[in-house]
Write an enzyme that holds these catalytic residues in place. Structure first.
Site, PDB file in Angstrom:
ATOM      1  N   LEU A 268       0.863  -1.181   0.000  1.00  0.00           N
ATOM      2  CA  LEU A 268       0.000   0.000   0.000  1.00  0.00           C
ATOM      3  C   LEU A 268       0.900   1.231   0.000  1.00  0.00           C
ATOM      4  O   LEU A 268       1.801   1.338   0.829  1.00  0.00           O
ATOM      5  CB  LEU A 268      -0.889   0.006   1.257  1.00  0.00           C
ATOM      6  CG  LEU A 268      -1.668   1.294   1.502  1.00  0.00           C
ATOM      7  CD1 LEU A 268      -2.754   1.487   0.466  1.00  0.00           C
ATOM      8  CD2 LEU A 268      -2.293   1.281   2.900  1.00  0.00           C
ATOM      9  N   GLU A 269       0.650   2.142  -0.949  1.00  0.00           N
ATOM     10  CA  GLU A 269       1.335   3.433  -0.910  1.00  0.00           C
ATOM     11  C   GLU A 269       0.397   4.415  -0.204  1.00  0.00           C
ATOM     12  O   GLU A 269      -0.755   4.575  -0.633  1.00  0.00           O
ATOM     13  CB  GLU A 269       1.619   3.954  -2.325  1.00  0.00           C
ATOM     14  CG  GLU A 269       2.738   3.237  -3.048  1.00  0.00           C
ATOM     15  CD  GLU A 269       3.031   3.862  -4.419  1.00  0.00           C
ATOM     16  OE1 GLU A 269       4.156   4.319  -4.621  1.00  0.00           O
ATOM     17  OE2 GLU A 269       2.132   3.885  -5.285  1.00  0.00           O
ATOM     18  N   VAL A 270       0.887   5.045   0.846  1.00  0.00           N
ATOM     19  CA  VAL A 270       0.104   6.069   1.538  1.00  0.00           C
ATOM     20  C   VAL A 270       0.704   7.418   1.160  1.00  0.00           C
ATOM     21  O   VAL A 270       1.914   7.618   1.284  1.00  0.00           O
ATOM     22  CB  VAL A 270       0.140   5.852   3.068  1.00  0.00           C
ATOM     23  CG1 VAL A 270      -0.507   7.036   3.787  1.00  0.00           C
ATOM     24  CG2 VAL A 270      -0.566   4.555   3.439  1.00  0.00           C
TER      25      VAL A 270
END
Ligand code: 3HC
Length: 710
Positions: free
Chosen positions: A464-466
């Site tokens: 997941l890229e936040v």
């Protein structure tokens, strides 16, 4: 650690109740000091005549034993030293296995690697039926093999086939499945684990011999216990392992050999070979890289991507806008992993119904694979609901949108969601390219807006890229990271810049594949070379998986943002127009029938406008594809797109399968050396144009002799 600090014991009715609780550590690990402690404790227990049996437990609330202390492997410099370490572990467990008094273990929480090897050396195993209780030998994931007798004891207990299945795939089994396989003798509610284990120890002391029935009938006899049948099993397993690892990972092959050697020549010889092979593996570059990945991933579990992160908001209800493939995947995974209520919204009820059905497939899959019980399944399905309005969004602490990739649409959604949710609700966009600050421009509460970029298929992709925008509140960042983790993802916090990290470094690589096609390299050759390099699939297959329409959109955004360096390859231009969107359309570069990928569709060369003619040499194909990615990765690090090389490497490995044994693009760049990279890039730039011009970061490293990792 002070001697004697890890193990304590008390006597209860003739049974020594031993508790393993490594001081100051979150989990129990078997280090050299712990081995000493175990040996000394067992010496005392042997001599003490009041002790008739032993019941062994962990003092940690959530884990049993996490295995050997991996940190000790990092310090090892020679194969001989590593072999000695394994042999010492084996000697300890031989002492346990030959102990004069029966030992029963009560297992609650993770029982992994050396921890399971210890349990296997004990007479009787009781496990708690609890989601935290998982058993397995994950050593090959670290480029190692179970080196404390695991390759010997497990096949003897459950048969060669089942043992290989566990060892070669580094599988972790929930307690219930471990019980069915015969790894544990009893499965009980956690509340009675202690009592049942104590009772077993007492019975054993009185001479009780637990009966273990042989499983699998005639087939098991033929394939597990008959030497001829076993030879077939090993041959098939070796073939499978080589096909899967492409010869890049020596550990599963060595583990196979250790198991086979032991079954053929007896446990003594098996242990000797196992220790030797462990020694050889421990000092390989592959193992070093995989161990680094373990520690990097562990460190990321605690890292919220900002200094002094405020506590995250506890999300109990999630709103998801957009019931397409991504939205449904997010909804299903959130329910399955994070156990939250999910409300799915789309414009029309038919889309919502389709989305809910797709979300439920995530749960169906868990249930089919027996990861959740029927009861759990029913309970979780009831947590999924949806509609064509924002009803039910009022209580959501977090809303994730996965609507059409268009700024105006996303800006409209943020306004609608703000009107339907409470003041404190966070709004996350699952965009892959649109800058978060642009979406936030439409928001009344821009500090609540963030990016959460999931990868497809959401249930399976671990990254997941936040993406916080400049005004995003720190608590919203913590909340997004924490919730991503609850969804089972490894989260990296990245800068709000076009393509973020993953698409930034993937796009030039994909484009280069297009340039190579134009130069006459065959589709399958490009893919095969990259699979050989270590990627799970090649770039052309990846385009088919992602969808050519999506890829084209991403490429356009990146081109607009970064200019000529990102100019899309002309060979891809006609694909969308020709309806060759990839797997989802049933045709792309490859043919697809009934969900299965077939061979290259040669008709596609017409659309590309070239025919395969050999093109550049394979070495140059690899060089162009890899170096264009490493160069862009270096440039992006220089711009602070990722906070550290560690995040960049973990992102690339988990995001699109950069070969783990190479440690990630930045570790790989370090291994090649900046000076060499700059030289090769300059040569490529001369021949093929400025897109290969070495980045400032690499040039600077080459000048100063520095690296990403010091
Ligand atoms: N060795 C060294 N450190 C370990 C460790 C191990 N085997 N297992 C966990 N740790 C450390 C982590 O690095 C972390 O350290 P930190 O707090 O300083 O960052 C801390 O323990 C807590 O770990 P997690 O954050 O991962 O805790 P979780 O609760 O999320 O997960 C776990 C616990 C499931 C046990 C997970 O840590 C794990 O998978 N550990 C590794 C298991 C493993 O690979 N075991 C095999 C070891 S090799 C072996 O046994 C060889 C033998 O055959 C000879």
């Amino acid at each position: 650690m002070a001697p004697g600090a890890a193990l304590t014991w008390t006597l209860a009715d003739g049974v020594a109740v031993v508790t393993f609780d490594l001081p100051g550590e979150p989990v129990n690990k078997i280090s050299r000091a712990v081995k000493e402690d175990v040996l000394a404790t067992f010496e005392v227990l042997e001599r003490d005549r009041a002790v008739e049996a032993v019941a062994f437990f962990s003092g940690k609330p959530d884990s049993f034993i996490a295995g050997a202390d991996i940190a000790e492997f990092v310090e090892i410099t020679s194969a001989a030293e590593a072999e000695r370490l394994a042999a010492d572990g084996q000697a300890l467990l031989e002492r346990v296995a030959g102990f004069s008094k029966p030992i029963a273990v009560g297992i609650h929480g993770a029982c992994l690697g050396g921890g399971l090897e210890f349990a296997l050396a004990c007479r009787y195993r009781v496990a708690s039926d609890h989601p935290k209780t998982q058993l397995g030998l994950p050593e090959v994931q670290l480029g190692l093999l179970p080196g404390a007798g695991g390759c010997q004891r497990l096949p003897r207990l459950i048969g060669a086939r089942a043992a290989l299945d566990l060892i070669l795939a580094a599988k972790l089994e929930p307690a219930a499945r471990a019980f069915r396989l015969g790894i544990v003798d009893e499965l009980v509610h956690p509340a009675i684990l202690k009592d049942v284990t104590l009772a077993a120890a007492k019975r054993l002391a009185r001479g009780w011999r637990p009966q273990r029935r042989r499983r699998g009938g005639l087939v098991a006899w033929l394939l597990d216990r008959n030497p001829l049948g076993r030879r077939l099993v090993f041959r098939a397993a070796r073939r499978q392992v080589l096909a899967k690892t492409g010869g890049n990972y020596p550990a599963p092959v060595a583990a196979l050999e250790a198991v086979e050697h032991g079954l053929r020549h007896g446990i003594r010889e098996g242990l000797k070979r196992e220790a030797q092979l462990f020694g050889q593996l421990a000092v390989t570059d592959v193992s070093r890289k995989l161990v680094q990945i373990f520690f990097a991933t562990t460190a990321l579990k605690k890292d919220f991507g900002i200094p002094s992160p405020p506590p995250p908001v506890a999300v109990t209800r999630l709103g998801v806008v957009g019931a397409g493939f991504m939205g449904a995947g997010i909804a299903g995974t959130a329910v399955a992993q994070a156990d939250v209520d999910v409300r799915l919204k789309d414009a029309g009820l038919p889309q919502v119904a389709k989305g809910l059905a797709a979300a439920r497939e995530v749960l169906d899959d868990r249930f089919k694979r027996r990861r959740i019980s029927k009861y759990e399944y029913t309970r979780l399905v009831a947590q999924l609901s949806g509609g064509d309005s924002y009803a039910g969004f009022g209580r959501a602490e977090l809303v994730i949108e996965a609507v059409f990739e268009d700024l105006a649409v996303k800006q409209a959604v943020v306004r609608e969601v703000e009107a339907a949710t409470s003041e404190g609700a966070a709004f996350a966009s699952n965009t892959s390219t649109i800058p978060i600050h642009r979406i936030a421009e439409a928001a009344r509460r821009p500090e609540q807006v963030i990016g959460m970029h999931f990868f497809s298929p959401v249930a399976r992709m671990p990254l997941l890229e936040v993406i916080p925008a400049a005004r995003t509140a720190p608590a919203v960042i913590s909340t997004a990271v924490a919730f991503g983790r609850r969804m089972g993802k490894t989260a990296i916090v990245v800068k709000d810049s076009p393509g973020f990290w993953i698409n930034r470094i993937l796009t030039p690589y994909m484009n280069e594949a297009g340039h190579l096609l134009a130069a006459g390299v065959a589709i399958e050759e490009i893919d095969q070379l990259m699979v050989h390099f270590g990627f799970p699939v090649g770039p052309i297959t990846l385009l088919d998986e992602v969808g050519m329409d999506v890829a084209e959109k991403v490429a356009g955004v990146m081109h607009a943002a970064f200019g000529d360096r990102f100019a899309p390859a002309a060979s891809f231009a006609g694909m969308v127009k020709a309806g060759r969107l990839g797997r989802k359309a049933g045709k792309g570069f490859y043919r697809y029938a009934g969900g299965k990928k077939g061979g290259v569709d040669t008709a596609v060369y017409e659309i590309i406008g070239t025919q395969p003619n050999g093109g550049p040499r394979p070495a140059e194909v690899i060089q162009r594809l890899v170096l264009v990615m490493l160069n862009e990765a270096a440039r992006a690090v220089g711009e602070g797109i990722v906070r550290s090389p560690r995040d960049g490497d973990i992102g690339a490995i988990f995001g699109f399968g950069f070969p783990p044994f190479r440690g990630g693009p930045l570790r790989h760049a370090d291994d090649l050396g900046a000076a060499r990279l700059v030289g090769e890039l300059e040569r490529l730039a001369e021949r093929y144009g400025a897109r290969f011009a070495p980045s400032d970061v690499l040039q600077d490293q080459a000048r100063r002799g520095t690296k990403f990792y010091s």
